[in-house]
Design a protein around this motif. Structure first.
Motif, mmCIF file in Angstrom:
data_model
loop_
_atom_site.group_PDB
_atom_site.id
_atom_site.type_symbol
_atom_site.label_atom_id
_atom_site.label_comp_id
_atom_site.label_asym_id
_atom_site.label_seq_id
_atom_site.Cartn_x
_atom_site.Cartn_y
_atom_site.Cartn_z
ATOM 1 N N MET A 1 0.819 -1.205 0.000
ATOM 2 C CA MET A 1 0.000 0.000 0.000
ATOM 3 C C MET A 1 0.857 1.262 0.000
ATOM 4 O O MET A 1 0.503 2.265 -0.634
ATOM 5 N N GLY A 2 1.989 1.218 0.692
ATOM 6 C CA GLY A 2 2.893 2.358 0.664
ATOM 7 C C GLY A 2 3.383 2.638 -0.745
ATOM 8 O O GLY A 2 3.453 3.794 -1.187
ATOM 9 N N PHE A 3 3.715 1.568 -1.463
ATOM 10 C CA PHE A 3 4.153 1.709 -2.854
ATOM 11 C C PHE A 3 3.008 2.224 -3.727
ATOM 12 O O PHE A 3 3.198 3.106 -4.574
ATOM 13 N N ILE A 4 1.814 1.687 -3.508
ATOM 14 C CA ILE A 4 0.648 2.082 -4.303
ATOM 15 C C ILE A 4 0.333 3.565 -4.126
ATOM 16 O O ILE A 4 0.109 4.294 -5.100
ATOM 17 N N LEU A 5 0.329 4.019 -2.884
ATOM 18 C CA LEU A 5 -0.023 5.414 -2.621
ATOM 19 C C LEU A 5 1.026 6.386 -3.149
ATOM 20 O O LEU A 5 0.735 7.560 -3.369
ATOM 21 N N SER A 6 2.236 5.895 -3.334
ATOM 22 C CA SER A 6 3.264 6.759 -3.919
ATOM 23 C C SER A 6 3.036 6.953 -5.412
ATOM 24 O O SER A 6 3.623 7.840 -6.028
ATOM 25 N N ARG A 7 2.159 6.112 -5.982
ATOM 26 C CA ARG A 7 1.848 6.203 -7.406
ATOM 27 C C ARG A 7 0.513 6.914 -7.644
ATOM 28 O O ARG A 7 0.451 7.901 -8.361
ATOM 29 N N SER A 8 -0.551 6.386 -7.033
ATOM 30 C CA SER A 8 -1.870 6.976 -7.270
ATOM 31 C C SER A 8 -2.868 6.473 -6.242
ATOM 32 O O SER A 8 -2.833 5.298 -5.860
ATOM 33 N N ASN A 9 -3.765 7.352 -5.815
ATOM 34 C CA ASN A 9 -4.829 6.955 -4.901
ATOM 35 C C ASN A 9 -5.813 5.983 -5.548
ATOM 36 O O ASN A 9 -6.488 5.215 -4.866
ATOM 37 N N ASP A 10 -5.892 6.029 -6.877
ATOM 38 C CA ASP A 10 -6.821 5.142 -7.582
ATOM 39 C C ASP A 10 -6.463 3.679 -7.359
ATOM 40 O O ASP A 10 -7.341 2.812 -7.285
ATOM 41 N N TYR A 11 -5.174 3.393 -7.258
ATOM 42 C CA TYR A 11 -4.743 2.014 -7.046
ATOM 43 C C TYR A 11 -5.119 1.518 -5.651
ATOM 44 O O TYR A 11 -5.241 0.315 -5.421
ATOM 45 N N TYR A 12 -5.280 2.455 -4.722
ATOM 46 C CA TYR A 12 -5.711 2.092 -3.373
ATOM 47 C C TYR A 12 -7.090 1.437 -3.435
ATOM 48 O O TYR A 12 -7.332 0.398 -2.814
ATOM 49 N N VAL A 13 -7.981 2.045 -4.195
ATOM 50 C CA VAL A 13 -9.333 1.506 -4.345
ATOM 51 C C VAL A 13 -9.288 0.154 -5.054
ATOM 52 O O VAL A 13 -10.007 -0.784 -4.685
ATOM 53 N N ALA A 14 -8.428 0.031 -6.060
ATOM 54 C CA ALA A 14 -8.303 -1.236 -6.780
ATOM 55 C C ALA A 14 -7.821 -2.347 -5.849
ATOM 56 O O ALA A 14 -8.286 -3.495 -5.924
ATOM 57 N N TYR A 15 -6.892 -2.011 -4.970
ATOM 58 C CA TYR A 15 -6.386 -2.965 -3.975
ATOM 59 C C TYR A 15 -7.534 -3.449 -3.091
ATOM 60 O O TYR A 15 -7.679 -4.649 -2.830
ATOM 61 N N MET A 16 -8.354 -2.519 -2.641
ATOM 62 C CA MET A 16 -9.479 -2.864 -1.781
ATOM 63 C C MET A 16 -10.502 -3.727 -2.509
ATOM 64 O O MET A 16 -11.069 -4.663 -1.933
#
Length: 386
Positions: free
Chosen positions: A149-164
Motif C-alpha cells: 500500500m505504501g508503494f501504491i499510494l506513492s503512485r496513485s490513490n486510484d490504485y488504493y481503491v483497486a487494492y481494496m
C-alpha cells in the motif's frame, strides 16, 4: 467425536489471509484520505468511527455465532466489502465516514466469527496450533499489505481503491467456498461447564487482558514516533521495526506455542504481558541499533506469548456463551485502541517517556490481577477444555 475442524478444512486460513491484507492496506487509510485532500484535523475526527464500527461488529459477530450457523454469520459480516471500495472513493465526507465505520465493523465481526470457529475445536492442541498459525498469517500479510500500500499510494490513490476491490472480493469469495460441518463444532454451553466461576473472576480476566492490550496499543501509536523524535533514529528505520517483528513471529510463533503448551495458562499470559511491557519500557534506555533490536524482540516475544492464550484465558473464566465471550474479547481491542491515544496524549504534555512508565505499570498490574485470579480459582492448565 474427536477431531480438528481446521485440520479437516484448512481453507479457513484463506479469509484470515485476505482480511490481513485488507488490514495492512487500511493501516495507511489516513494517508489515503490526506492525499485525497482532507486535512489532518478532519481525518482525526473521522478515524474514531473505525473503532466504533469495530466495537459493534465484534459484538454482533460473536453473539450471532451463538445462535446461527457461523458460516452464514461470516458471510453477512463480509458483505460490506462488496461496497466499501465504492464508498471510500467518494468525495462526500459522510459517505467516507460510513465506509470507515463499515471497515471496522466487518473486520472485527469476521475476526470474532473466525475465533469462534477456531476455538470450537475439541482438541486443545489443535486450538493452540490454529491460533498460532492465525497470528503468523496476520502479521505476515499485514506487513506485506502495508508495504504494497505504501508503494501504491506513492503512485496513485486510484490504485488504493483497486487494492481494496481485489482483496475485498477475495475475502468474500473465500468465505463463500468455506464449508462448516456443524457436527464437528464443539459448542457446548460454557455457562453449564463453568458453574463454579464467579462473575467477579470473569470481570477480572477482562480487566487484565484490557490492560495488556493498552500496552500493546502504545506500540503502533507511539513507539516509532518516540525512537525518531526522542532517540534520534532515522525516519526510515521506523518502517523496518514492524517488518523485523513480523519476521520473528513468522519464524518462531508455532515453535514457541509448542514449547509452552503444557505451561499453566496463567503463567503463559503473565509472561506475555511482562515481556510486552518490559520491552516497551526498555525503549527509554536504548541508544543504538542493538538496543533497539533487543527492545523490539522483547515486546514481540511478549506479543507471541500473550495473544495465543489470551482468548482461551477469558473463555476459561467466562460466565457467558462462547460467541458472546469472544465478542467481548474482540471488542477489547477497540476499547484499548481508543484508550491508548487518550492516555498517551495526556502524559505527553509532561514527558513523552512517561508513556513507557505507564506501560510497565499496566503490565505489572495486569500480571498481579492474573495471579489473584489463579489463587482464587486454582485452575490447572491440564483441565482446561471447552
Amino acid at each position: 467425536m474427536a477431531g480438528s475442524l481446521i485440520s479437516m478444512n484448512k481453507i479457513i486460513y484463506l479469509p484470515i489471509t485476505f482480511l490481513a491484507f485488507l488490514q495492512g492496506g487500511f493501516s495507511l487509510l489516513s494517508l489515503y484520505l490526506y492525499q485525497s485532500g482532507i486535512d489532518q484535523e478532519t481525518i482525526s475526527m473521522m478515524l474514531p468511527f473505525l473503532g466504533i464500527g469495530g466495537l459493534l461488529g465484534g459484538i454482533c459477530g460473536g453473539v450471532s455465532s451463538d445462535h446461527s450457523n457461523p458460516k452464514k454469520v461470516l458471510m453477512i459480516m463480509a458483505i460490506p466489502w462488496l461496497f466499501i471500495p465504492m464508498l471510500i472513493s467518494q468525495s462526500n465526507m459522510f459517505v467516507q465516514v460510513c465506509a470507515i465505520f463499515l471497515i471496522g465493523m466487518s473486520l472485527a465481526g469476521c475476526r470474532s466469527v473466525i475465533l469462534y470457529i477456531i476455538t470450537s475445536q475439541r482438541n486443545k492442541e489443535h486450538i493452540n496450533h490454529s491460533l498460532s498459525i492465525r497470528r503468523i498469517i496476520i502479521n505476515l500479510c499485514v506487513a506485506i499489505g502495508s508495504g504494497i500500500m505504501g508503494f501504491i499510494l506513492s503512485r496513485s490513490n486510484d490504485y488504493y481503491v483497486a487494492y481494496m476491490v481485489f482483496f475485498g472480493l477475495a475475502t468474500f469469495a473465500s468465505i463463500a467456498i468455506y464449508k462448516i460441518d456443524m457436527n464437528k463444532l464443539h459448542v457446548s454451553d460454557i455457562v453449564e461447564n463453568r458453574k463454579s466461576r464467579s462473575q467477579s473472576l470473569y470481570l477480572l480476566s477482562i480487566i487484565s487482558i484490557t490492560l495488556s492490550l493498552i500496552c500493546f496499543s502504545f506500540i503502533p501509536v507511539y513507539y516509532t514516533i518516540y525512537i525518531v523524535s526522542e532517540k534520534q533514529f532515522p525516519t526510515d528505520i521506523a518502517g523496518y521495526i514492524f517488518t523485523f517483528s513480523g519476521v520473528i513471529i513468522v519464524l518462531f510463533q508455532v515453535k514457541l506455542s509448542v514449547l509452552t503448551k503444557n505451561i499453566d495458562i496463567h503463567y503463559r499470559v503473565i509472561s506475555g504481558v511482562l515481556f510486552l511491557s518490559l520491552g516497551t519500557f526498555s525503549v527509554k534506555y536504548i541508544s543504538d541499533y542493538t538496543g533497539l533490536a533487543l527492545s523490539v524482540s522483547a515486546w514481540t516475544l511478549g506479543e507471541m506469548l500473550l495473544f495465543v492464550p489470551a482468548v482461551q484465558f477469558i473463555l476459561e473464566y467466562t460466565t457467558s456463551k462462547k460467541g458472546k465471550t469472544i465478542s467481548v474479547y474482540q471488542s477489547l481491542f477497540s476499547v484499548s485502541d481508543f484508550i491508548a491515544p487518550i492516555l498517551g496524549g495526556a502524559v505527553i504534555a509532561f514527558s513523552f517517556s512517561y508513556i513507557w512508565d505507564i506501560s510497565l505499570a499496566l503490565g505489572i498490574t495486569s500480571s498481579v490481577i492474573i495471579l489473584i485470579i489463579k489463587q482464587k480459582c486454582g485452575v490447572k492448565n491440564e483441565s482446561y477444555q471447552y
